[in-house]
Enzyme design. Sequence first.
Site, PDB file in Angstrom:
ATOM      1  N   SER A 195     -76.953  17.497  63.167  1.00  0.00           N
ATOM      2  CA  SER A 195     -75.811  19.066  63.654  1.00  0.00           C
ATOM      3  C   SER A 195     -74.482  19.369  62.743  1.00  0.00           C
ATOM      4  O   SER A 195     -75.117  19.374  61.410  1.00  0.00           O
ATOM      5  CB  SER A 195     -75.325  18.787  65.273  1.00  0.00           C
ATOM      6  OG  SER A 195     -75.030  20.013  65.311  1.00  0.00           O
ATOM      7  N   HIS A 252     -81.548  22.337  70.390  1.00  0.00           N
ATOM      8  CA  HIS A 252     -81.135  21.415  69.035  1.00  0.00           C
ATOM      9  C   HIS A 252     -81.144  19.767  69.773  1.00  0.00           C
ATOM     10  O   HIS A 252     -81.018  19.242  68.294  1.00  0.00           O
ATOM     11  CB  HIS A 252     -79.588  21.704  69.533  1.00  0.00           C
ATOM     12  CG  HIS A 252     -78.301  20.945  68.004  1.00  0.00           C
ATOM     13  ND1 HIS A 252     -79.393  21.725  66.830  1.00  0.00           N
ATOM     14  CD2 HIS A 252     -77.284  21.018  68.080  1.00  0.00           C
ATOM     15  CE1 HIS A 252     -77.876  21.245  66.081  1.00  0.00           C
ATOM     16  NE2 HIS A 252     -77.016  20.894  66.530  1.00  0.00           N
ATOM     17  N   ASP A 290     -84.555  25.765  69.088  1.00  0.00           N
ATOM     18  CA  ASP A 290     -83.243  25.384  68.660  1.00  0.00           C
ATOM     19  C   ASP A 290     -82.567  26.694  68.541  1.00  0.00           C
ATOM     20  O   ASP A 290     -81.867  27.211  67.888  1.00  0.00           O
ATOM     21  CB  ASP A 290     -82.221  24.788  67.418  1.00  0.00           C
ATOM     22  CG  ASP A 290     -81.130  24.124  66.875  1.00  0.00           C
ATOM     23  OD1 ASP A 290     -80.317  24.426  67.826  1.00  0.00           O
ATOM     24  OD2 ASP A 290     -81.272  23.360  67.132  1.00  0.00           O
TER      25      ASP A 290
END
Length: 738
Positions: free
Chosen positions: A608, A715, A683
Amino acid sequence: MKINSWLLASVMTMASAMGISTECKAQQQATLKQFSLEDLNFGGNNYHNMTAKNRFTTWWGDELVRLDMDRCATVDKKTGRETTLFTLDEVNQWLGSDTDHKLRSLYYAEFPYAGKPLVLLAQKDKKMLLNFKTHQTEWSQSTKNADELEWNSLSRAMVYTGPDGYNLFVRDDQGHDTQLSTDASRDILYGKSVHRDEFGYSKGTFWSPDGQKLIFTRMDQSMVTDYPLVTIPDADWKPEAGQSRIATPAPEKYPMAGEKMHRVTLGVFDLQTKQTVYLKAGDPTDRYFTNPAWSPDSKTIYLFELNRDQNDCRLVSYDAKTGEKIAELYRETDDKYVEPLHPIEFLPWDDSKFIMQSQKDGYNHLYIFSTSGKQLKQVTSGKWVVMDFIGFNKKHRALLIASNELNPLQRNLFMVDMKSGKRTLLDENGAGYHYGTASESGDYLLDRYSTPTTPRNIAILGVKPNTHARYLTAENPWEGYNIPEYKSGSIKAADGVTDLYYRMVMPIGFDPTKKYPTIIYVYGGPHAHNVDASWHWGSRSWETYMAQKGYLLFILDNRGSENRGKAFEQTTFRRLGENEVKDQMEGVKYLKSLPYVDSERMGVHGWSYGGFMTINMMTTHPEVFKAGVAGGPVIDWKWYEVMYGERYMDTPQTNPEGYAECGLLQKAKNLKGKLQIIIGLNDPTVLPQHALTFIKQCIQEGTQPDFFVYPGEPHNMRGHQSTHLHERISQYFDDYLK
């Protein structure tokens, strides 16, 4: 208060402390068990056996109740001894449950009424209050075709979404339904979390203290662009079951920075009159409404209202009956941004005063305000952070909080006297990382904690001196395994002044005369940290797995991460990734000073924001990193969501230079080391567009990243796919770094 000096010392292994020879240590290590990813990864088949034992509990007023699969038991607060209240078999017998409707577990039992022998249970299509003294069901409510959002213990009413999955209903204690919306759809959502969970709360319904009124959100996102995600069929698709062999659209409403964002309004439903009014807050365009709170008499609603620029925050009150605005009580502005993350909390002994949290003096602290909007007192102050407001102690007229006052790496529990501001440490030893939950009166806290050498302890804390009881001392689940040495320390940030804290995981069988491949694990973004005084200094299990394979792991919390004050966090404003990379490179400089670090075999990995940092570090300093794995990486902040992106970067229209220079597309040409990018195909947080556009740019520039995708995954990878993911990450470093 003194800082515990041991926190910054290395956690030395017994063998090192005794000076045992390298040969002897090698012999000892050869007899110890080795970890697999099935042991260490949360999706692994043996992971549940490798985590420290826990006990699930809930407060029943001031009584502590242990929740287990097959029984519920009260816990003596002085001794920790348990007394069974009832068993699962008894409950099923009392309910007369047939096989189809049998309760399978008591883990989710609730005790909503202090002093009353009533337990709230959920069967198939029904919830009920069972009297475990008389063995009779005193009340029940059907939950058939209802996706419950929130139940209220006073009115026993339930708010839920109906069979269509969108429209909102309230079912009263007699089972009568009131429909609150008729126009709900993908475009218009009711009772859902709004603003993409970016303001400290993740729900969209809020019952009043008397249980007779309900605030609910209405979010119009019809103007927000759909991002075209798709769901691909499983390999064993079944046409006879109506399954398509063609990928189906799964679009995501995604408001990108600088684009149109959704509009939120708040409705108030009255359970007695069955009427709904909406708060008259004005045009919701380009505004945020966050952290609703009720007055104790259920007549007034308080909201934090924020402009789209997120630098002008106002606390506003509304009449719950009419929806009319009453007053603006407080205003806070900042030349960067204001983050209202907590609702106000009224004093239980004085309805005319409330507690508010703010970073306005540079650190998150607590303030007392009157309902007229006058600041009466700053309750806590200092160069440390109130990390959590836990509750009140009514008898002592005190607050219960968690803070890092003792040390930036710790989280400790305190009682704060409202009058004097004096803070009393409550937790057992003043060390480690503590999470507390308060009993109804606040006379007791359940303290779950660990230290760098303690996997998990649970204590029952009384606010009176010497009234603590140890409830659980968990055994080390890694006993008998070959574990590495975990260290913590500090270096200076790139500004030469600020302390940054790191964790280092040494290779198993460490020999200081050898050189080791080194992996930097990084996150680096807001509202997160990696290093703290919990077990193994907060180490992720994957780090232990890689240390077992002969790697050295290094983890540094750079400026911009959480719990260090406003200036520390806001140093990244309008330039995400710049100071963070500079700080991480100070970590690299430190690593290169160590004789056992092989600077020719240095890698980096993160997910991320950490994926963004991984690519950023590899393309800003391509001569340093031989290999890296970037998961779910942000590539260009103008493709990220409005709420987060604009808070830290402003809009692409107002900060074009910042967006251009902090984006990674222009750095694709710099890539030299081996880079693997991994994403979930579905995602909804960091859209696939990020990774795919970076790969497209690399093709144009002639650089060669690798790419792997998890179909159907969001995600983060779920279940056993996470084990597959970490095997892939590990394998990549084995292939290109070792």
